[in-house]
Structure formats: C-alpha cells, structure tokens
Scaffold this motif. Structure first.
Motif, PDB file in Angstrom:
ATOM      1  N   TYR C 120       0.837  -1.201   0.000  1.00 51.61           N
ATOM      2  CA  TYR C 120       0.000   0.000   0.000  1.00 51.61           C
ATOM      3  C   TYR C 120       0.866   1.243   0.000  1.00 51.61           C
ATOM      4  O   TYR C 120       1.885   1.291   0.705  1.00 51.61           O
ATOM      5  N   GLY C 123      -0.970   6.147   2.073  1.00 48.00           N
ATOM      6  CA  GLY C 123      -1.753   5.858   3.260  1.00 48.00           C
ATOM      7  C   GLY C 123      -2.748   4.740   3.039  1.00 48.00           C
ATOM      8  O   GLY C 123      -3.667   4.564   3.825  1.00 48.00           O
ATOM      9  N   GLY C 124      -2.586   3.976   1.974  1.00 42.33           N
ATOM     10  CA  GLY C 124      -3.493   2.861   1.734  1.00 42.33           C
ATOM     11  C   GLY C 124      -4.467   3.129   0.606  1.00 42.33           C
ATOM     12  O   GLY C 124      -5.261   2.271   0.244  1.00 42.33           O
ATOM     13  N   ARG C 220      -5.873   8.834  15.488  1.00 41.44           N
ATOM     14  CA  ARG C 220      -4.625   9.443  15.914  1.00 41.44           C
ATOM     15  C   ARG C 220      -4.851  10.767  16.645  1.00 41.44           C
ATOM     16  O   ARG C 220      -4.175  11.084  17.621  1.00 41.44           O
ATOM     17  N   TYR C 234      -4.221   4.046  19.248  1.00 41.25           N
ATOM     18  CA  TYR C 234      -4.723   4.541  17.976  1.00 41.25           C
ATOM     19  C   TYR C 234      -4.471   3.574  16.824  1.00 41.25           C
ATOM     20  O   TYR C 234      -3.488   2.872  16.762  1.00 41.25           O
ATOM     21  N   ILE C 237      -2.157   3.645   9.976  1.00 42.14           N
ATOM     22  CA  ILE C 237      -0.908   3.230   9.347  1.00 42.14           C
ATOM     23  C   ILE C 237       0.286   3.410  10.271  1.00 42.14           C
ATOM     24  O   ILE C 237       1.195   2.583  10.286  1.00 42.14           O
ATOM     25  N   SER C 238       0.287   4.479  11.064  1.00 48.21           N
ATOM     26  CA  SER C 238       1.421   4.663  11.960  1.00 48.21           C
ATOM     27  C   SER C 238       1.102   4.153  13.363  1.00 48.21           C
ATOM     28  O   SER C 238       1.902   4.258  14.267  1.00 48.21           O
ATOM     29  N   ILE C 256      -7.738   8.224   5.152  1.00 51.08           N
ATOM     30  CA  ILE C 256      -7.183   7.011   4.586  1.00 51.08           C
ATOM     31  C   ILE C 256      -6.143   6.363   5.511  1.00 51.08           C
ATOM     32  O   ILE C 256      -6.085   5.140   5.634  1.00 51.08           O
ATOM     33  N   GLN C 257      -5.365   7.192   6.211  1.00 52.23           N
ATOM     34  CA  GLN C 257      -4.340   6.633   7.105  1.00 52.23           C
ATOM     35  C   GLN C 257      -4.963   5.818   8.235  1.00 52.23           C
ATOM     36  O   GLN C 257      -4.331   4.945   8.796  1.00 52.23           O
ATOM     37  N   VAL C 259      -8.136   4.330   7.790  1.00 56.29           N
ATOM     38  CA  VAL C 259      -8.868   3.243   7.141  1.00 56.29           C
ATOM     39  C   VAL C 259      -7.953   2.059   6.817  1.00 56.29           C
ATOM     40  O   VAL C 259      -8.341   0.901   6.931  1.00 56.29           O
ATOM     41  N   ILE C 262      -7.878  -0.658   9.325  1.00 58.42           N
ATOM     42  CA  ILE C 262      -9.089  -1.412   9.684  1.00 58.42           C
ATOM     43  C   ILE C 262      -9.542  -2.332   8.553  1.00 58.42           C
ATOM     44  O   ILE C 262     -10.561  -2.998   8.644  1.00 58.42           O
TER      45      ILE C 262
END
Lengths: 258, 430, 307
Positions: C120, C123-124, C220, C234, C237-238, C256-257, C259, C262
């Motif tokens: 990805y 951010g996916g 986040r 949280y 992605i990070s 998106i980061q 989503v 999940i």
C-alpha cells in the motif's frame, strides 16, 4: 555552529488524489505538502538544536516542484534549508533517496544529529533513516518516541512491537522519530515572515558527487492502481434513529457478528 | 530571533477584496502584508463563484485575459421550483461569448482563482502569509497601528479589514455590531465533478461556455435561494438561507440541500458526479441598508464583504466584483492620502467615484421585494400551478384562465389584494 | 546453496517467512539469534539454519555482520519479518548491499527468478506492484503467511559468531502496556473519533464496548491532539492495525491513514453525522446521524439481543 539536520520529503497530498472508476489514480488536482510526519522531525530538530545550542537546518531531495516546500520548511523554524534538486526524485526509491540525502549531509558538514521521520506519508517505507546511517556509518536509533541530549550523548526511548527501550548513543548520530515524539506547532506570523528572509541552498546531483546512474531506483514499479474497497456500503436510511439502530442490529445478527 | 516588522499596509484576508487592494498598493510601491487565515488563499471559501471581469480590468488593464477562470457565462437561468415541478427561464446570448463584448462574466473556482490572484500580488512585491489568524488590532490613542496574531505584533501605517462577512476585525474596531441574523445567510455548497463534455451537453453549452443559474422555491419557504454554476469540469451547487428564519424552521440546512440535489429537475444535471468539496459558511445578505455608517476609523479601512458590499437582486448575485472595486478604492485612498487619520473620508470619496456606492444605492430597493415572504413559497406554487393548468389537456372543456387563476390564488392562501400590493411594491422598488 | 534467506526476531515469525519462501522452489536459509529454538526452524522447512551469536542484546546491532554474511553466501532474496528491529536491519542490509528494499508488503510472489511484491502507498489509497530482479530485501508483516511444520524434516544448524555495532547501547527495557497488544488481536473493536466533543463523552462509547465485549481504540487525533487515550490505542498506518470480526467507528471521519488500519476487519460499521464522511465508503453499514443519540440506542439494542 554545529548543525542538526532534519530531512523531509515533499509529497503529494493524498487528500487531493482522485480515484477514477476504473481504478486509475488522478493526480492532476493534487497539491504538494511536507510529509506530515516530517513536520515532527523538523520540530524535533528545533528542540534538539535549542537544547544543545546548535543550528537546525532542513534538507530535502525533490524535483523542481519541491521548491514550494522550502518556505514552508523554514517557517517551521530551521535557520536555513538545503534542497537537492533532480527530476530523478520522481522515481527515486529508498536506496536512491538515502544515497542523495547522505551525500548532501556530508556536503553540509559539521552536523551533530540527523533526524528523519520513521516514514513518509506517501510511501511509509520506513527505510531512509537507517539507510542514511548505514551509508554515513553513524549510530542509528529508529522508532524514537522521545529523546534528550546531554553533552555528546543522546538518550532515546524507542517504541518496539511489544516493549519500550531506552537506549544511548554518542553523537553524531541519526534518529528516526515517530509522530508522537512531539506536537509540531502551527507556525506563527513572524515565523512565516522570517522564513522569507532565510537562506536556501540548492544542490544538483553533481554538487554532491553523484550521477544519475547512482540514483537509479533498485526496484521497478510495474503497476500502480487505486485500492478498491470491497464493502457493502449500506447506508441505513430508516426514519428515526431508533429504527436505524434496529435495522443495523438485525443486519449484524444476520452477518453473525453479534 | 525574529526581527520587528513594519509595513505601509496590512490587509487581513486574501480574498478578492484584500488581494485587489494589495495588488494596487504593491504596484504603487507600498510595502504590503496580506494575512490569510486559510492555508492557501481561497481555501476557506464556499462562494459559488462567478466573477464579472470588469472588476479585474479595473485592478489592472488586461488582468482578466490571463486570470484563472472557468467558463464564460452565456446562459443566464432562473429556475422556480415547487415540489417536483419546476419552471425554467434560460436567457441565452451567444454574443456574451464574443471577445470584447461587455458585460462579461465567468464562473470561477475560488480556491484556484484566489491563489492565482494572490500570486499576482506577490509578483508585484506584496507578502502573503497564510495559515495565520489575526486575533486583534493594536491601537494607540484611538488609532489602529497594527495587528496581533498569536504572540506576534506587527505594525503598519494602515490596516485594512478584508476578512469577510461578519468581520471579526470590523467588530473589534467597533464599526459593526455582532451578527444581525436577518442580514446574514448561511450558505452550503458542493463542488461536484463531472467530465466537461457531460456538462456541455447537459447545459447545452459550447466549449468554454458556461451557465449560471439561480433557483427560487428550494428553501422551504425560508428567505433564500439556490445557485448553480458550471465550471470547466465541475458544478458548484449551493443554497443560501437567511439565518433568523432558519432558526425557527426546525430543519437542517443540510437536509434541505440534499432534497434540492434530488429534485427531478436538478438531479439529472449532477447525476453521476462525485462530490469533492462540501462547505458551509456565513454569507452576507445585507446590501446598502446594512452598510455600516462608517466603514473606517483612524488607521483602519473595511472593504469587501466585511463592509457588506454585496448585491442580491433575485436575478443576480454580485459580491466578488464589488469586493475588488472596494479594495481598489481603499488602495487609491491610501496612495493619495499619507495621513492614516484622514484616509477614511478619501476612501468614501473613492467609493463614490468608482461608482460602487451609487450602485449599492440604486439596487437597494430589491431588498424590499426579497423581504416579501411569499416569494419563497406561495408564488413559486402559484406559478407552477398556473403552468400546470396551461399545459394540461384532458379532453374536457377548458375552464377560463381567469377562474383558474382565482382558484389558484385562493388555494395558495393568497388574496388578489395581496398580489396587487406586492406587485406595486415590486415596481416601486426597482 | 544460495536461495532465499530469512530473518525475523522471533522463531514464530521466522517460521512464517520460511513458509513464504518455501513455494519458491529455492533453498531456504534461516538466520536466528534464538539459541534454544534454532533447531526447530528445520522442522518448518528451512534447509539450513545459521545461529548467530554475539553479546549485544539489540539485534539491530548485527546489521553489518548480517550484510557481510549475505554478501558471502549470495542469496537472491532476503526476507525479513517487519518488526521495528527487523525493519532497521533490513534497511541497513539493503544499503550495505546497495540493493532495493520493499517494506511491509501485502503480497509476495516469485516468478522465474524475480520477486513480485505489492504494498500500500498513499496511506493505503493505492496499491503498488514492484518487481525485484534478484538480490533484494523484502520485509513481511507479522502473520502474513502461515507457518507449516514438516514431519521429520530437520536441518543443520551452523553457529556463527558475529560482531555487533556497540555504539548504541540498551539501558532499559519496559514491557508495553497491555492495551495496545490487545487491540491488534481484539475480536470486536469500538473506535472513538474526533466527533466526540468532550473526554467525558467517551463514556457512551465505553458503554457500547462493554455490552459488546469490545476493545476500545481511537484515531490518531484522540491520542496526539486531545491526549484522551494512551499512544497504543490509535488505529492506522502509523499506529495499530486491527483485524476484528466487527469494527464500529463512532464519529470517525475515515481518513485514509486510519482506514488502512481497519481493512482486515470482517464487518465495518460507521456512525457519523456527516453523510459525506469518507468512512462510509469504507464501511459495510453506515448510520448518518447524531451519534450522541444513536450510540446509547445501539447499546440498548445490543444488550437486548445479548440477553
């Protein structure tokens, strides 16, 4: 004055990219921004510089578009900025980016600490920091959530998968920081005005002793497409909230999750 | 580490008013700082987006030719909605598309246009600082001498408030009172992406031609209306409601707007488009009658929406051009009069000279018409009902039109006397 | 016998990498620091095991030594388990060997001498396919491939003394608070977003979590801007990636980061007052409306079902 170098990347703002119905991605309306996590790296450099009386500077590698980033970076506090400008940045992978940044760091010279973010907000590849450290043969601390410098020693707290570590290293060193390392403040008016007066230095690849061949990517991108989410996307549209909830619960029971 | 800064002029707000002012000042060698709250000029804006280009050429000859504009408006439309019914009026003048033909107007996307315009001012030497909120004014002996933003104080010979409707700065200076709920509207707008060929075929447009459309009867009887502008590859669709009437209404603006989108006349225009921007914002509805008695004080001038320079006649909406003209007036006053204490009256004089004040006064009567509540519900119903009778053929003996009209008037809770009164008021007002 | 070399900081993760490499029909060689369990790796399919020995407790410190070993052995691909430690080793090794590195892949295939990966980006929002022509490093997220045991299979364990880079020294190790470990493995997750006005308001989400037996997570902003929940809570992605059977987002806009963290959920439910919130595009079921009204109703309705 000794320098703390914060590396940052000018990325496409993912909020502006449009996904076309056939899965291709439209970047035509997308603006650039300093990678979100790099704002924390720059702020970390500011705090570190203040604590040891050094000068924080910002360094980036990018195409001509990255020129827009210089003022934004300087607004966040660094005394000056350095920009390695090359169109090869467009296709650069971690290998190329780390080489360029490492050589630029050498060219800038007189540094105590290099700070990268763990990853950039576009690729989040998490490799440039340790790669730079390897190339410059510096001690490297990744996944840093907090740090302090005393004399010539940096003490950092690292976040690992199942534990936290406290580690020490002598300077000069490289750290890659997590966004939680600080809260990057929103620059004030004078900071914005000051930025207009600061010095920005542009390097070409040959200025830092590299050729286009040196920065050829080591990985070949074959395909690039939008991630299509495969979800039911049912918006429950009953009249009252109570009815909406009732319908939701019925669906969830049918799916066997409650 | 920071130095102290001082400017000839500080302009608060990088909208069309502020930038027109900054452009003119910078071109005349004044050191000018524009402070914008959004991260880029135009980013905090939800204005539908139509610009009459005479104003740009007034800023600088030839500027309109290179501006970041969308489509030239050749179709002027008014749509009256009632339930699922609608009546459309489309005034098409292809000559609007010919060069040098006046009047000319273009649809614009504010985020694109404002950024372009701000860059033009920067090229002339103005400084534009974005992402900064001005918290207040610095006053010395009753004279404004600078601004406060966070922890920073910046000084200037003169400060210009161009921070838009419900101007915080003009309020702090005591020039306008807090929001008057009948003089401000709340606007919602979506930008809906569509391919340019789709837009051209749906609105019957040639390439680069555009349509501007105002809608009546889409606000559930609330004083207000809808607007639609065709951009190159998107449609700006929005709705404005007067705040004080909305308060007692009980329905959310968002819901009424969603219904407008689903209206059988509107939906086919936007079908298949992707909403890429959604915003809600206050808009000025005021006009001359709400114009502050004195849009200035020592060291401070108020321009654009902050001063209430908008015109809404029911058939057209103007604001961006007036904002620019007021910005030019302010700049000319500052250039002509060195003493910040005396610049205010010179500004007023410039507003007269460049015809802004006379224009505001001339169209003020329209507000009398727009204040008739029947405009927003009963009259659209009446009109739609009339057309229904007109176009219904069922094989029966048609009733006399006079009778039909009388029946409709009654059905809509109106009286002939009221119609005559409103009509008289209308004629008198224009 | 070059082929594919694998390294991960636990034996389980290492076994999963071996099974990923096994399909390549090339030899698989495992690197480990785990003296006690090194011989188990043969049973998972490794053809050869290098047991690395050194005095430094931080495995990162052996990156140079590992690079030297790889340079000598000449494998085609080096698969590394994506832990904090693994990523650092992978990046350094890639630099020492001047080769490409693809991190945190979501799929991996070997095609005629080449390694094909997807991962990805943005951010996916997008997925990128990359081709690595020999000699490359790839990091693989935990649990991507299932480890398999091969009855009766064993391999030699070669013990190698390796040198460490001792310039970074470990002073202290603190086990992570239990919360965040649970979140990644939770069966039901209730996620708190920025739609909550006050910290006290989170109580209605916690009530919902309680009737569901859910673990509470958040976005986040809740951790970094509002400081309402600890950093381990949280999702994104990070932060933590969750894979529950059901994920319920409350007042989450759906950047998106977030989503991307999940996506492995079986069912995604979203409650948000803004019909245009991107979370609805990522959701199976969405309710548009005032969550302060909806959440207590949902809690009640689920309580009724559970009784």
């Amino acid at each position: 004055m000794a320098k703390i170098i914060a590396c940052y990347k000018w990325v496409t703002d993912e909020a502006d990219i449009r996904i076309n119905s056939e899965g291709s991605i439209d970047f035509s309306k997308a603006k650039g921004k300093i990678s979100d996590y790099d704002k924390n790296a720059i702020e970390a450099a500011m705090q570190a510089a203040q604590s040891i009386g050094a000068s924080a500077v910002a360094l980036t590698f990018g195409t001509a578009k990255a020129k827009l980033s210089l003022k934004d970076a300087l607004t966040r506090g660094p005394a000056e900025s350095f920009w390695v400008c090359s169109e090869s940045a467009e296709k650069a992978d971690g290998a190329a980016t780390a080489k360029v940044l490492a050589e630029a760091v050498k060219k800038i010279g007189d540094y105590r600490l290099i700070i990268c973010a763990e990853g950039a907000s576009d690729t989040y590849a998490r490799q440039v920091g340790p790669r730079i450290a390897a190339r410059l043969d510096l001690p490297c601390i990744t996944s840093v959530r907090g740090f302090e410098i005393q004399g010539d020693v940096i003490t950092a707290t690292r976040k690992l998968d199942n534990r936290t570590e406290v580690v020490k290293a002598g300077l000069p060193a490289l750290i890659s920081v997590l966004p939680e390392v600080n809260e990057a403040p929103i620059p004030g008016l004078k900071a914005v005005l000051d930025a207009g007066k600061k010095r920005s230095t542009e390097f070409k690849l040959q200025d830092i002793g590299l050729t286009d061949a040196d920065v050829a990517p080591r990985t070949e991108v074959r395909d690039f497409k939008a991630y299509i989410m495969n979800r039911k996307n049912i918006i429950i549209s009953a009249d009252t909230n109570a009815d909406k909830v009732k319908e939701l619960v019925a669906n969830l029971r049918k799916d066997g999750v409650i | 580490m920071s130095k102290d800064y001082a400017y000839d002029a500080i302009i608060i707000g990088a909208g069309p008013a502020g930038i027109a002012c900054a452009y003119t000042l910078a071109k005349n060698g004044k050191s000018t700082l524009v402070i914008e709250r959004g991260n880029t000029p135009g980013s905090k804006n939800v204005t539908g987006g139509r610009l009459y280009t005479y104003a740009l050429d007034m800023v600088d000859e030839g500027l309109a030719a290179e501006a970041a504009l969308e489509r030239k408006v050749t179709h002027e439309q008014i749509i009256i909605l009632d339930g699922n019914r609608s009546i459309s009026i489309d005034y098409h003048d292809p000559s609007f598309n010919s060069e040098c033909k006046s009047p000319q107007s273009y649809t614009i996307l504010r985020a694109v246009f404002d950024e372009w315009f701000a860059n033009k001012a920067v090229e002339l030497g103005a400084t534009v600082a974005c992402g900064i909120k001005v918290d207040g004014l610095i006053e010395k002996n009753g004279q404004v001498v600078g601004v406060v933003a966070g922890e920073d104080n910046i000084y200037a010979g003169i400060v210009i408030a161009a921070d838009g409707v419900n101007s915080l700065i003009a309020q702090k200076a005591g020039l306008i009172s807090d929001i008057k709920p009948h003089a401000v509207g709340v606007g919602v707008k979506e930008v809906i992406l569509l391919p340019s060929v789709t837009i051209e075929s749906r609105f019957n447009l040639k390439k680069d031609e555009g349509a501007s459309c105002l809608m009546l009867g889409c606000t559930e009887g609330i004083h207000g209306g809808g607007f639609l502008y065709t951009n190159r590859e998107s449609i700006s669709l929005g709705c404005v409601f007067v705040v004080d009437e909305l308060a007692g209404h009980g329905r959310q603006v968002h819901d009424i707007f969603q219904e407008l989108k689903m209206h059988p006349t509107i939906y086919p225009l936007i079908e298949g488009g992707e909403t890429v921007e959604y915003g809600a914002h206050l808009v000025s509805e005021a006009g001359y009658r709400e114009f502050p008695k004195k849009p200035y004080k020592d060291g401070l001038l108020v321009i654009g929406d902050s001063a209430g320079f908008v015109i809404s006649t029911g058939y057209s909406l103007r604001g961006i051009d007036l904002a620019m003209v007021s910005g030019i007036a302010a700049a000319r006053a500052i250039i002509a009069e060195k003493d910040p204490v005396r610049v205010g009256p010179v500004y007023m004089n410039e507003l007269e000279k460049n015809l802004l004040m006379p224009t505001m006064k001339a169209v003020d009567g329209y507000y009398d018409i727009l204040e008739i509540p029947r405009i927003y519900s009963s009259y659209p119903k009446l009109a739609a009902g009339l057309f229904e009778k007109l176009f219904t053929v069922d094989g029966k003996v048609p009733r006399s039109m006079k009778k039909e009209i009388r029946g409709l008037i009654k059905q809509n809770g109106l009286s002939a006397w009221q119609l005559i009164k409103d009509g008289f008021r209308g004629v008198k007002s224009i | 016998m070059p082929g594919i070399f694998v390294y991960a900081d636990t034996v389980e993760a290492c076994a999963s990498l071996i099974s990923a490499a096994y399909g390549s029909a090339r030899g698989v060689c495992a690197l480990t620091f785990d003296e006690k369990r090194a011989d188990e790796l043969g049973g998972y399919g490794a053809d050869k095991v290098f047991l690395l020995k050194g005095d430094n407790p931080m495995q990162e410190s052996y990156a140079k030594a590992i690079a030297a070993l790889l340079a000598k052995e000449g494998p085609e691909v080096f698969l590394v388990g994506s832990s904090t430690t693994g990523r650092e080793i992978a990046a350094k090794v890639a630099m020492y060997l001047d080769c490409g590195l693809v991190g945190d892949i979501s799929s991996l295939a070997f095609e005629g001498g080449k390694t094909i990966t997807t991962r990805y980006i943005y951010g996916g929002a997008a997925i990128q396919t990359e081709v690595l022509d020999g000699y490359a490093v790839v990091t693989v997220p935990k649990g991507k491939f299932e480890a398999r045991k091969y009855e009766g299979k064993t391999s030699d364990v070669i013990t190698l003394k390796v040198e460490s880079d001792n310039r970074v020294t470990l002073k202290e190790t603190i086990p992570l608070e239990k919360d965040s470990k649970d979140l990644g493995a939770a069966n039901i997750v209730v996620c708190i977003g920025m739609g909550f006005d006050k910290k006290e308001d989170m109580k209605i989400a916690e009530d919902l979590g309680r009737v569901l037996g859910a673990t509470i997570g958040c976005t986040r902003g809740i951790v970094e801007e509002r400081h309402w929940l600890p950093a381990g809570s949280y999702i994104g992605i990070s932060g933590t990636t969750v894979k529950p059977s059901m994920y319920i987002s409350l007042g989450v806009s759906g950047q998106i980061q977030h989503v991307v963290g999940i996506r492995d959920s079986k069912i995604i439910v979203a409650v948000n007052s803004n019909a245009n919130a991107p979370i609805f595009m990522a959701a199976d079921y969405g309710i548009v409306g005032d969550m302060y009204e909806i959440i207590p109703l949902l809690t009640e309705a689920i309580r009724d079902v559970k009784v």
